[in-house]
Design an enzyme around this catalytic site. Sequence first.
Site, mmCIF file in Angstrom:
data_model
loop_
_atom_site.group_PDB
_atom_site.id
_atom_site.type_symbol
_atom_site.label_atom_id
_atom_site.label_comp_id
_atom_site.label_asym_id
_atom_site.label_seq_id
_atom_site.Cartn_x
_atom_site.Cartn_y
_atom_site.Cartn_z
ATOM 1 N N SER A 70 0.893 -1.103 -0.026
ATOM 2 C CA SER A 70 0.090 0.019 0.190
ATOM 3 C C SER A 70 0.804 1.446 -0.065
ATOM 4 O O SER A 70 1.833 1.159 0.444
ATOM 5 C CB SER A 70 -0.932 -0.013 1.368
ATOM 6 O OG SER A 70 -1.680 -1.242 1.293
HETATM 7 N N1 SAH Z 1 -0.447 -4.498 3.873
HETATM 8 C C1 SAH Z 1 0.151 -5.165 2.569
HETATM 9 C C2 SAH Z 1 -0.628 -5.135 1.616
HETATM 10 C C3 SAH Z 1 -0.701 -6.202 0.843
HETATM 11 S S1 SAH Z 1 -1.999 -6.219 -0.409
HETATM 12 C C4 SAH Z 1 1.705 -4.651 2.372
HETATM 13 O O1 SAH Z 1 2.107 -3.601 3.248
HETATM 14 O O2 SAH Z 1 2.293 -5.408 1.625
HETATM 15 C C5 SAH Z 1 -3.320 -6.947 0.268
HETATM 16 C C6 SAH Z 1 -3.158 -8.435 0.527
HETATM 17 O O3 SAH Z 1 -4.341 -9.149 1.108
HETATM 18 C C7 SAH Z 1 -2.666 -9.418 -0.571
HETATM 19 O O4 SAH Z 1 -1.489 -9.608 -0.487
HETATM 20 C C8 SAH Z 1 -3.724 -10.636 -0.754
HETATM 21 O O5 SAH Z 1 -3.079 -11.733 -1.009
HETATM 22 C C9 SAH Z 1 -4.239 -10.334 0.731
HETATM 23 N N2 SAH Z 1 -5.715 -11.004 0.642
HETATM 24 C C10 SAH Z 1 -6.791 -10.775 -0.129
HETATM 25 N N3 SAH Z 1 -7.858 -11.687 0.294
HETATM 26 C C11 SAH Z 1 -7.111 -12.254 1.508
HETATM 27 C C12 SAH Z 1 -7.905 -13.013 2.399
HETATM 28 N N4 SAH Z 1 -9.342 -13.317 2.249
HETATM 29 N N5 SAH Z 1 -7.229 -13.517 3.274
HETATM 30 C C13 SAH Z 1 -5.747 -13.317 3.524
HETATM 31 N N6 SAH Z 1 -5.194 -12.272 2.768
HETATM 32 C C14 SAH Z 1 -5.836 -11.883 1.481
#
Ligand code: SAH
Length: 220
Positions: A70
């Site tokens: 993000s």
């Molecule tokens: N805060 C993270 C942002 C990652 S993007 C960072 O700093 O890198 C959001 C993430 O949510 C993705 O990696 C995606 O795979 C995950 N995601 C989506 N649906 C999900 C679910 N049901 N359970 C766990 N993770 C999930």
Amino acid sequence: MQMKRQDSTLAFERPRRRMLESQIMARGISDARVLDAMLQVPRHMFVDAALASHAYQDSALPIGEGQTISQPYMVARMSQLLELQGHERVLEIGTGCGYQTAVLSRLCRRVYSIERISSLSERARKNLRAARHANVMLKCADGTQGWEEYAPFDAILAAAGGSEIPTAWVSQLCDGGVLIMPLGRAGAHVLIRLRKRGNELIEERFDDCSFVPLVAGDGA
Ligand code: SAH
């Protein structure tokens, strides 16, 4: 190269300070603990080495598997909205590369973070170890189910957006607890904060935003 990255917690201090002033403080983030965490966590260590020089720019960046880390402002904004004091146990959904996890871990007692894609969960584990964050527990699973074993949580933060709030999150939130998530249809989310007071749920709406989708079910 790997050694150099692991030893570089202090590197990029100037771009990190510039990020703090021009992207985060300039947009009204004022919680001193959040500002300090954003200044301390080495964001460049959470992205691919090839993207390290872009780590402090004002945008999300790819982290593989079609997912993104993000934007720094959004990480700070969500962290501030949780109003953490330091004693809390926090559930995070969507570990990704572990950057938001690292920021949260400096603001509360313990972070329980769930990621559905195993390669990302593993990578987050390595990143968090390299950046020496110890008060974090990671799990690879479907985060829409929450993490029953460690519930209830003082706060829940979702880094992936969906059109409804999973019921498990609400039931795993403490009385008085706070939940932050991007709510709405793909590409048109609104950051919401839900506060649980007994049987009542109080909802507030904040920034328009666009997150990767919250996908129910186990991942790769
Ligand atoms: N805060 C993270 C942002 C990652 S993007 C960072 O700093 O890198 C959001 C993430 O949510 C993705 O990696 C995606 O795979 C995950 N995601 C989506 N649906 C999900 C679910 N049901 N359970 C766990 N993770 C999930």
